[in-house]
Design a protein around this motif. Structure first.
Motif, PDB file in Angstrom:
ATOM      1  N   GLU B 166      -9.380  -7.671  -0.224  1.00 37.18           N
ATOM      2  CA  GLU B 166      -8.887  -6.334  -0.578  1.00 37.18           C
ATOM      3  C   GLU B 166      -8.159  -6.471  -1.907  1.00 37.18           C
ATOM      4  OE1 GLU B 166      -9.022  -3.317   1.090  1.00 37.18           O
ATOM      5  OE2 GLU B 166     -10.342  -4.255   2.558  1.00 37.18           O
ATOM      6  N   SER B 167      -8.303  -5.471  -2.786  1.00 35.53           N
ATOM      7  CA  SER B 167      -7.524  -5.506  -4.028  1.00 35.53           C
ATOM      8  C   SER B 167      -7.054  -4.110  -4.382  1.00 35.53           C
ATOM      9  CB  SER B 167      -8.369  -6.092  -5.165  1.00 35.53           C
ATOM     10  OG  SER B 167      -9.453  -5.239  -5.476  1.00 35.53           O
ATOM     11  N   VAL B 168      -6.034  -4.045  -5.230  1.00 39.10           N
ATOM     12  CA  VAL B 168      -5.570  -2.763  -5.758  1.00 39.10           C
ATOM     13  C   VAL B 168      -5.662  -2.831  -7.273  1.00 39.10           C
ATOM     14  CG1 VAL B 168      -3.688  -1.076  -5.791  1.00 39.10           C
ATOM     15  CG2 VAL B 168      -3.789  -2.765  -3.980  1.00 39.10           C
ATOM     16  N   ARG B 169      -6.208  -1.766  -7.866  1.00 41.81           N
ATOM     17  CA  ARG B 169      -6.334  -1.700  -9.318  1.00 41.81           C
ATOM     18  C   ARG B 169      -5.811  -0.357  -9.799  1.00 41.81           C
ATOM     19  NH1 ARG B 169     -10.273  -5.698  -8.191  1.00 41.81           N
ATOM     20  NH2 ARG B 169     -10.883  -6.714 -10.126  1.00 41.81           N
ATOM     21  N   LEU B 170      -5.281  -0.327 -11.017  1.00 44.07           N
ATOM     22  CA  LEU B 170      -4.799   0.939 -11.571  1.00 44.07           C
ATOM     23  C   LEU B 170      -5.965   1.884 -11.784  1.00 44.07           C
ATOM     24  CD1 LEU B 170      -2.089   0.008 -14.216  1.00 44.07           C
ATOM     25  CD2 LEU B 170      -1.765   1.163 -12.031  1.00 44.07           C
ATOM     26  N   SER B 171      -7.096   1.320 -12.234  1.00 44.46           N
ATOM     27  CA  SER B 171      -8.313   2.121 -12.333  1.00 44.46           C
ATOM     28  C   SER B 171      -9.487   1.192 -12.055  1.00 44.46           C
ATOM     29  CB  SER B 171      -8.450   2.749 -13.731  1.00 44.46           C
ATOM     30  OG  SER B 171      -8.490   1.743 -14.692  1.00 44.46           O
ATOM     31  N   ALA B 172     -10.604   1.796 -11.642  1.00 47.09           N
ATOM     32  CA  ALA B 172     -11.786   0.993 -11.313  1.00 47.09           C
ATOM     33  C   ALA B 172     -12.127   0.102 -12.497  1.00 47.09           C
ATOM     34  CB  ALA B 172     -12.962   1.917 -11.016  1.00 47.09           C
ATOM     35  N   LEU B 191      -4.401 -16.595   4.880  1.00 47.70           N
ATOM     36  CA  LEU B 191      -4.211 -15.494   3.924  1.00 47.70           C
ATOM     37  C   LEU B 191      -3.914 -16.046   2.540  1.00 47.70           C
ATOM     38  CD1 LEU B 191      -1.930 -13.317   6.218  1.00 47.70           C
ATOM     39  CD2 LEU B 191      -4.252 -12.726   5.502  1.00 47.70           C
ATOM     40  N   VAL B 192      -4.547 -15.444   1.543  1.00 51.02           N
ATOM     41  CA  VAL B 192      -4.343 -15.839   0.145  1.00 51.02           C
ATOM     42  C   VAL B 192      -3.893 -14.602  -0.622  1.00 51.02           C
ATOM     43  CG1 VAL B 192      -5.526 -16.602  -1.958  1.00 51.02           C
ATOM     44  CG2 VAL B 192      -6.153 -17.600   0.238  1.00 51.02           C
ATOM     45  N   LEU B 193      -2.888 -14.752  -1.462  1.00 51.71           N
ATOM     46  CA  LEU B 193      -2.510 -13.631  -2.333  1.00 51.71           C
ATOM     47  C   LEU B 193      -2.708 -14.036  -3.789  1.00 51.71           C
ATOM     48  CD1 LEU B 193       0.709 -12.261  -0.555  1.00 51.71           C
ATOM     49  CD2 LEU B 193      -1.505 -11.098  -0.775  1.00 51.71           C
ATOM     50  N   GLY B 194      -3.358 -13.180  -4.549  1.00 55.51           N
ATOM     51  CA  GLY B 194      -3.576 -13.433  -5.970  1.00 55.51           C
ATOM     52  C   GLY B 194      -3.097 -12.253  -6.799  1.00 55.51           C
ATOM     53  N   ALA B 195      -3.054 -12.453  -8.108  1.00 56.85           N
ATOM     54  CA  ALA B 195      -2.575 -11.426  -9.042  1.00 56.85           C
ATOM     55  C   ALA B 195      -1.137 -11.035  -8.711  1.00 56.85           C
ATOM     56  CB  ALA B 195      -3.490 -10.194  -9.035  1.00 56.85           C
ATOM     57  N   ARG B 196      -0.343 -12.047  -8.311  1.00 58.81           N
ATOM     58  CA  ARG B 196       1.040 -11.754  -7.874  1.00 58.81           C
ATOM     59  C   ARG B 196       2.003 -11.443  -9.010  1.00 58.81           C
ATOM     60  NH1 ARG B 196       3.127 -16.241  -6.154  1.00 58.81           N
ATOM     61  NH2 ARG B 196       1.574 -17.577  -7.103  1.00 58.81           N
ATOM     62  N   PRO B 197       1.885 -11.561 -10.265  1.00 53.81           N
ATOM     63  CA  PRO B 197       0.652 -11.775 -11.016  1.00 53.81           C
ATOM     64  C   PRO B 197       0.339 -13.249 -11.275  1.00 53.81           C
ATOM     65  CG  PRO B 197       2.406 -11.151 -12.512  1.00 53.81           C
ATOM     66  CD  PRO B 197       3.008 -11.204 -11.154  1.00 53.81           C
ATOM     67  N   ALA B 198       1.103 -14.184 -10.708  1.00 53.86           N
ATOM     68  CA  ALA B 198       0.819 -15.600 -10.930  1.00 53.86           C
ATOM     69  C   ALA B 198      -0.462 -15.978 -10.177  1.00 53.86           C
ATOM     70  CB  ALA B 198       1.990 -16.440 -10.440  1.00 53.86           C
ATOM     71  N   THR B 223       7.148 -14.376  -0.104  1.00 51.30           N
ATOM     72  CA  THR B 223       6.214 -14.771  -1.168  1.00 51.30           C
ATOM     73  C   THR B 223       6.781 -14.377  -2.536  1.00 51.30           C
ATOM     74  OG1 THR B 223       4.327 -14.525   0.314  1.00 51.30           O
ATOM     75  CG2 THR B 223       3.846 -14.458  -2.034  1.00 51.30           C
ATOM     76  N   ALA B 224       6.543 -15.248  -3.531  1.00 51.17           N
ATOM     77  CA  ALA B 224       7.030 -14.960  -4.884  1.00 51.17           C
ATOM     78  C   ALA B 224       6.090 -13.976  -5.586  1.00 51.17           C
ATOM     79  CB  ALA B 224       7.095 -16.259  -5.678  1.00 51.17           C
ATOM     80  N   PHE B 225       6.599 -12.838  -6.016  1.00 49.22           N
ATOM     81  CA  PHE B 225       5.855 -11.874  -6.825  1.00 49.22           C
ATOM     82  C   PHE B 225       6.586 -11.723  -8.154  1.00 49.22           C
ATOM     83  CE2 PHE B 225       4.986 -10.568  -2.421  1.00 49.22           C
ATOM     84  CZ  PHE B 225       3.603 -10.527  -2.440  1.00 49.22           C
ATOM     85  N   GLY B 226       5.908 -11.173  -9.134  1.00 49.19           N
ATOM     86  CA  GLY B 226       6.546 -10.925 -10.419  1.00 49.19           C
ATOM     87  C   GLY B 226       6.157  -9.557 -10.941  1.00 49.19           C
ATOM     88  N   SER B 227       6.764  -9.164 -12.059  1.00 53.89           N
ATOM     89  CA  SER B 227       6.461  -7.872 -12.685  1.00 53.89           C
ATOM     90  C   SER B 227       5.678  -8.115 -13.961  1.00 53.89           C
ATOM     91  CB  SER B 227       7.753  -7.135 -13.035  1.00 53.89           C
ATOM     92  OG  SER B 227       8.523  -6.921 -11.879  1.00 53.89           O
ATOM     93  N   ASN B 228       4.771  -7.215 -14.281  1.00 58.04           N
ATOM     94  CA  ASN B 228       4.132  -7.227 -15.599  1.00 58.04           C
ATOM     95  C   ASN B 228       3.794  -5.780 -15.970  1.00 58.04           C
ATOM     96  OD1 ASN B 228       1.909  -6.695 -14.017  1.00 58.04           O
ATOM     97  ND2 ASN B 228       0.724  -8.485 -14.657  1.00 58.04           N
ATOM     98  N   LEU B 229       3.016  -5.624 -17.022  1.00 60.14           N
ATOM     99  CA  LEU B 229       2.697  -4.276 -17.506  1.00 60.14           C
ATOM    100  C   LEU B 229       2.094  -3.385 -16.422  1.00 60.14           C
ATOM    101  CD1 LEU B 229       1.009  -4.680 -20.992  1.00 60.14           C
ATOM    102  CD2 LEU B 229       3.061  -3.364 -20.425  1.00 60.14           C
ATOM    103  N   ARG B 230       1.343  -4.001 -15.495  1.00 63.50           N
ATOM    104  CA  ARG B 230       0.581  -3.190 -14.543  1.00 63.50           C
ATOM    105  C   ARG B 230       1.363  -2.787 -13.301  1.00 63.50           C
ATOM    106  NH1 ARG B 230      -3.281  -5.675 -17.345  1.00 63.50           N
ATOM    107  NH2 ARG B 230      -5.157  -4.450 -17.795  1.00 63.50           N
ATOM    108  N   ALA B 231       2.315  -3.607 -12.875  1.00 62.92           N
ATOM    109  CA  ALA B 231       3.066  -3.275 -11.652  1.00 62.92           C
ATOM    110  C   ALA B 231       4.333  -4.118 -11.566  1.00 62.92           C
ATOM    111  CB  ALA B 231       2.207  -3.523 -10.413  1.00 62.92           C
ATOM    112  N   SER B 232       5.304  -3.617 -10.809  1.00 57.28           N
ATOM    113  CA  SER B 232       6.568  -4.346 -10.649  1.00 57.28           C
ATOM    114  C   SER B 232       6.484  -5.281  -9.447  1.00 57.28           C
ATOM    115  CB  SER B 232       7.712  -3.358 -10.435  1.00 57.28           C
ATOM    116  OG  SER B 232       7.510  -2.693  -9.189  1.00 57.28           O
ATOM    117  N   GLU B 233       7.434  -6.190  -9.402  1.00 60.91           N
ATOM    118  CA  GLU B 233       7.549  -7.125  -8.284  1.00 60.91           C
ATOM    119  C   GLU B 233       7.712  -6.342  -6.965  1.00 60.91           C
ATOM    120  OE1 GLU B 233      10.877  -9.767  -8.853  1.00 60.91           O
ATOM    121  OE2 GLU B 233      10.844 -10.379  -6.758  1.00 60.91           O
TER     122      GLU B 233
END
Ligand SMILES: Cc1cc2nc3c(=O)[nH]c(=O)nc-3n(C[C@H](O)[C@H](O)[C@H](O)COP(=O)(O)OP(=O)(O)OC[C@H]3O[C@@H](n4cnc5c(N)ncnc54)[C@H](O)[C@@H]3O)c2cc1C
Ligand code: FES
Ligand code: FES
Lengths: 156, 260
Positions: B166-172, B191-198, B223-233
């Protein structure tokens, strides 16, 4: 400079290319003006051509890799382009028209690979052809019309 | 625009490896990413004439050449039948069909992009990478390593797990904000998490194959998440349990279907 020999729209050609040239650059150098570069990020689809019958992005194909392969552009598919262009025009799917050459090349690949594509399959197949004018609905109608027409011709 | 003095169509892996030991060289695979990097190099090393584009089914595993395209993988009937159809679903949002006909599985895995859908799915499946000099390395280890000058020749995916993504994107067709790959095998749910954004990583293993919302919430909290241009932690942490739940439910269902 290196010499690259390949087939372009059915004719054997020899082109000179730099080590860092792309197929796109070589095609423009050979006077193929339907092929355009619409982005610097490999994701607009405008530069689409057929390499050995499959739709590829010419902006990202290293020119030396074309040695011995067959490349087809819209110039080599005039009949199909005319029919598909008519469908796009009928459905008002062309506004500025800038995206059309790449879209058409990918639709012609779809017509071969999945001639009975559903709406969902059409959308998924063409997702990499960006258009900033049409909103895509008119394009989808035109593509459906073209696929139906092409299928009719095959049956006839 | 890249700038190269020489473009070498490597005839053997040894030649490619030897040339690649110089910092002034670069390997060219699908060139989809490389094209944007604007590198200035003496020598570009092309891997396309080495027969590395094959997908081979063995009794216990699939062996995929590093130059197989994402499109080759996503349309491979054997691969999709074996792993719950996960490749077709996972790769479909990556740019477009022409793009995926160019982008290679090896270039994707060597790059280990944080946003990679490819890495997330392969990590859920006990994948091993084969490097020309070092030999086989588990992907879970490779994912944590720095880029080096070895050549990735094959990807080995053992049979035995069913996966879903499953993934989430700002736009297709944009890169993902978050990816979750889940798989079930003899040892339970992973379970694997990617684009955390690490980079993608395994966040849970050996769980009971159940849609356990409370457990997924707890995993997201640690789980460690981070913020970038596309989404916040914070956004990523909120969305993660939902993706885990959906991916888990889908792969459990696919696993049951396969056994039926
Ligand atoms: C616009 C764009 C959008 C994208 N969106 C997504 C997305 O949504 N999801 C996703 O998962 N991915 C995405 N990607 C990444 C893409 O799927 C590929 O992973 C990426 O293009 C690299 O693959 P390539 O074959 O093009 O490699 P190249 O661009 O040729 O190479 C990439 C790097 O890997 C090295 N390399 C390549 N192959 C090998 C090898 N066999 N051994 C050693 N080194 C090697 C090269 O030297 C280079 O440094 C995107 C890429 C682009 C350009
Ligand atoms: S020019 Fe945009 S994808 Fe090739
Ligand atoms: S018609 Fe203008 S970009 Fe498509």
């Amino acid at each position: 400079m290196m010499e690259i020999r390949f087939t372009l729209n059915g004719r054997a050609v020899t082109a000179m290319a730099e080590a860092d040239d792309s197929l796109y650059t070589v095609l423009r150098g050979l006077g193929i003006s339907s092929v355009k570069c619409g982005c610097e990020t490999t994701n607009c689809g405008l530069c689409t051509v057929h390499m050995d019958g499959q739709a590829v992005l010419s902006c990202s194909i290293p020119a030396p890799r074309c040695e011995g392969h067959s490349i087809v552009t819209l110039e080599g598919l005039q009949e199909e382009a005319k029919a598909l262009g008519g469908c796009l025009a009928d459905e008002g799917a062309e506004q500025c028209g800038f995206c059309a050459p790449g879209l058409m090349m990918n639709v012609l690949a779809l017509a071969k690979e999945n001639p009975a594509a559903t709406d969902e399959e059409i959308d998924a197949y063409l997702a990499g052809n960006l258009c900033r004018c049409s909103g895509y609905m008119s394009q989808r109608r035109a593509v459906k019309k073209y696929l139906a027409m092409a299928a009719g011709e095959v049956r006839a | 625009m890249a700038s190269y003095r020489n473009y070498v169509m490597a005839q053997t892996l040894e030649e490619a490896y030897a040339l690649n030991q110089k910092k002034s060289s670069v390997i060219v695979a699908g060139n989809m990413w490389l094209r944007m990097c604007g590198l200035k190099k003496q020598t570009a090393i092309d891997l396309s004439r080495l027969g590395l584009d094959k997908i081979e089914e063995r009794e216990d595993a699939f062996v995929i050449g590093s130059m197989a395209s994402l499109r080759d993988v996503e349309t491979h009937a054997g691969l999709n039948a074996c792993f719950g159809g996960v490749f077709a679903r996972a790769f479909a949002p990556i740019v477009g069909t022409q793009f995926r006909r160019g982008a290679t599985i090896g270039g994707s895995e060597y790059s280990r992009f944080g946003f990679s859908d490819v890495s997330a799915v392969l990590l859920a499946l006990d994948t091993r990478v084969v490097l020309y000099k070092r030999g086989e390395v588990p992907l879970s280890q490779y994912q944590t390593e720095a880029w080096d000058r070895d050549i990735l020749t094959h990807i080995v995916i053992p049979k035995g797990r069913t996966a879903a993504v499953e993934s989430v994107r700002l736009s297709a067709t944009d890169i993902p904000i978050l990816v979750c790959a889940a798989s079930v095998g003899a040892d339970g749910l992973r379970l694997v998490l990617g684009a955390r954004p690490a980079r993608a990583m395994i966040v849970a293993e050996g769980m009971k194959p159940e849609a356990d919302a409370a457990a997924f919430e707890e995993i997201a909290q640690r789980t460690a998440f981070g913020s970038n241009l596309r989404a916040s932690e914070e956004y990523r942490r909120k969305v993660a349990p939902v993706l885990m739940l959906r991916a888990a439910m889908n792969c459990i269902a696919a696993g049951e279907e396969e056994r039926a």
